[in-house]
Write an enzyme that holds these catalytic residues in place. Structure first.
Site, short mmCIF file in Angstrom:
data_model
loop_
_atom_site.label_atom_id
_atom_site.label_comp_id
_atom_site.label_asym_id
_atom_site.label_seq_id
_atom_site.Cartn_x
_atom_site.Cartn_y
_atom_site.Cartn_z
N ARG A 71 -23.21 21.96 5.16
CA ARG A 71 -24.41 21.65 4.38
C ARG A 71 -24.35 20.18 3.98
O ARG A 71 -23.27 19.59 3.87
CB ARG A 71 -24.47 22.51 3.12
CG ARG A 71 -24.59 24.02 3.36
CD ARG A 71 -24.66 24.75 2.03
NE ARG A 71 -24.84 26.19 2.21
CZ ARG A 71 -23.85 27.08 2.19
NH1 ARG A 71 -22.59 26.67 2.02
NH2 ARG A 71 -24.09 28.36 2.35
N HIS A 114 -22.19 31.93 4.40
CA HIS A 114 -23.24 32.80 3.90
C HIS A 114 -22.64 34.02 3.22
O HIS A 114 -21.80 34.70 3.79
CB HIS A 114 -24.15 33.27 5.05
CG HIS A 114 -25.02 32.19 5.60
ND1 HIS A 114 -25.57 32.26 6.86
CD2 HIS A 114 -25.44 31.03 5.06
CE1 HIS A 114 -26.29 31.17 7.08
NE2 HIS A 114 -26.22 30.41 6.01
N ARG A 158 -27.37 21.50 11.08
CA ARG A 158 -26.56 22.68 10.73
C ARG A 158 -27.10 23.91 11.46
O ARG A 158 -26.34 24.72 11.99
CB ARG A 158 -26.59 22.88 9.22
CG ARG A 158 -25.98 24.18 8.70
CD ARG A 158 -25.98 24.14 7.17
NE ARG A 158 -25.95 25.45 6.55
CZ ARG A 158 -24.85 26.14 6.28
NH1 ARG A 158 -23.67 25.64 6.60
NH2 ARG A 158 -24.91 27.33 5.69
N HIS A 195 -30.08 19.57 7.64
CA HIS A 195 -30.15 21.03 7.69
C HIS A 195 -30.49 21.51 9.09
O HIS A 195 -29.98 22.55 9.55
CB HIS A 195 -31.17 21.56 6.70
CG HIS A 195 -31.13 23.06 6.55
ND1 HIS A 195 -30.09 23.70 5.91
CD2 HIS A 195 -31.97 24.03 6.98
CE1 HIS A 195 -30.31 25.01 5.94
NE2 HIS A 195 -31.44 25.24 6.58
N TYR A 210 -31.16 32.83 10.04
CA TYR A 210 -30.88 31.41 10.25
C TYR A 210 -30.51 31.11 11.69
O TYR A 210 -30.73 30.02 12.19
CB TYR A 210 -29.74 31.06 9.30
CG TYR A 210 -29.33 29.64 9.20
CD1 TYR A 210 -30.16 28.60 9.56
CD2 TYR A 210 -28.07 29.33 8.70
CE1 TYR A 210 -29.75 27.29 9.44
CE2 TYR A 210 -27.66 28.03 8.56
CZ TYR A 210 -28.49 27.02 8.94
OH TYR A 210 -28.08 25.72 8.81
N LYS A 240 -21.52 26.79 -1.87
CA LYS A 240 -22.36 27.27 -2.95
C LYS A 240 -21.56 28.20 -3.87
O LYS A 240 -20.78 29.03 -3.41
CB LYS A 240 -23.58 28.02 -2.40
CG LYS A 240 -24.61 27.11 -1.75
CD LYS A 240 -25.84 27.91 -1.36
CE LYS A 240 -26.93 26.99 -0.81
NZ LYS A 240 -28.15 27.76 -0.43
#
Length: 293
Positions: free
Chosen positions: A143, A259, A236, A233, A268, A167
């Site tokens: 990211r 994820h 990615r 992004h 995705y 995250k």
């Protein structure tokens, strides 16, 4: 009311490990709703129903995000005894589909790398840095936030792996290709600020996500790629899509991308239906039996 919002956000940070950007987005959505209907803690179902009209011009995905924030907030209020009922049933129910990410072809990625490698041949620090950034975006699927905040100590020495803090503060290991290792070594040789703890330093800390976005757009324009299609992004996403096309396992891909839910990975990383059909026909255990008839 601010106290209830602050308590809710503190819960998200403590119990779910929500990142600062996530908390800021929740705050904006909750305070924005409060501007329309008044105190959220005492709002009635009829008050929440007014949000349907107030949000009429927003995209379904935006409304869905705002509704999710309010539903979670009212669930928290009920759990904490701040109110006895949950009025969120009166909120709008948008039928939103998550859009597929933008696609970069193999040829477009090759053009980006050809231009980055050509410019980096000058050994100018900015050009060598761009090549290293590109290798990590496409080669490791980082990211933007993870990439710009990489510390120097994360640079692999023995094992070709990076330890990434993603995250919610979750850590994962991602591979670093031989190409990326070479690019990073070239960058370390010309990196100007040797006292900075960041791999990609700036005058005030590390380069920002906005600056990374600008650098990628500039490279796309110079490589004759549409800048509107290219971003950190998107690179990615290209990493994930092209790995999946090459036969990567979806669970492995989920781990590489960081994820929490494999459903995110499935959306995705899309592949064309013809390839999926071919994969089933070639790899399913019954396919061998059928071929032997």
């Amino acid at each position: 009311m601010a106290g209830a919002i602050d308590s809710f956000l503190a819960m998200l940070a403590a119990e779910r490990g929500a990142a600062a950007n996530t908390l800021a987005a929740y705050r904006r959505d909750l305070e924005g709703a409060e501007e329309v209907i008044g105190d959220l803690e005492t709002a009635a179902r009829d008050d929440l129903a007014r949000l349907t009209g107030a949000w009429a011009d927003f995209a379904p995905s935006t409304v869905a995000r705002k509704v999710s924030a309010l539903r979670q907030f009212y669930g928290f209020c009920v759990d904490e005894g701040l109110r006895k009922d949950d009025p969120s049933a009166a909120l709008p129910r948008p039928q939103a589909r998550r859009p597929l990410p933008k696609i970069l072809s193999h040829q477009e990625v090759e053009r980006l790398f050809a231009k980055a490698e050509n410019v980096a041949a000058s050994e100018r620090p900015a050009a060598v840095r761009m090549l290293a950034l590109l290798e990590l975006l496409y080669g490791s699927g980082l990211r933007a936030t993870e990439l710009v905040a990489l510390p120097v100590r994360a640079v692999p020495r023995d094992a070709p792996l990076l330890t990434i803090t993603g995250k919610g503060g979750q850590q994962r290991m991602v591979p670093v290709s031989r190409r990326a290792q070479v690019a990073i070594a070239r960058w370390m040789a010309v990196r100007p600020d040797t006292d900075s703890p960041w791999l990609f330093p700036s005058r005030t800390g590390h380069i920002s996500r906005i600056r990374l976005f600008q650098l990628v757009k500039e490279l796309a324009a110079r490589a004759d790629c549409d800048p509107a299609k290219v971003s950190p992004h998107v690179l990615r996403h290209a990493f994930a899509t092209h790995l999946l096309e090459g036969g990567a396992d979806l669970r492995v891909l989920q781990t590489l991308l960081g994820h929490a839910d494999i459903a995110t990975t499935q959306i995705y990383t899309h592949v064309d239906s013809a390839r999926l059909v071919a994969l089933v026909n070639e790899r399913h255990p019954l396919a061998a039996k059928d071929a032997g008839r």
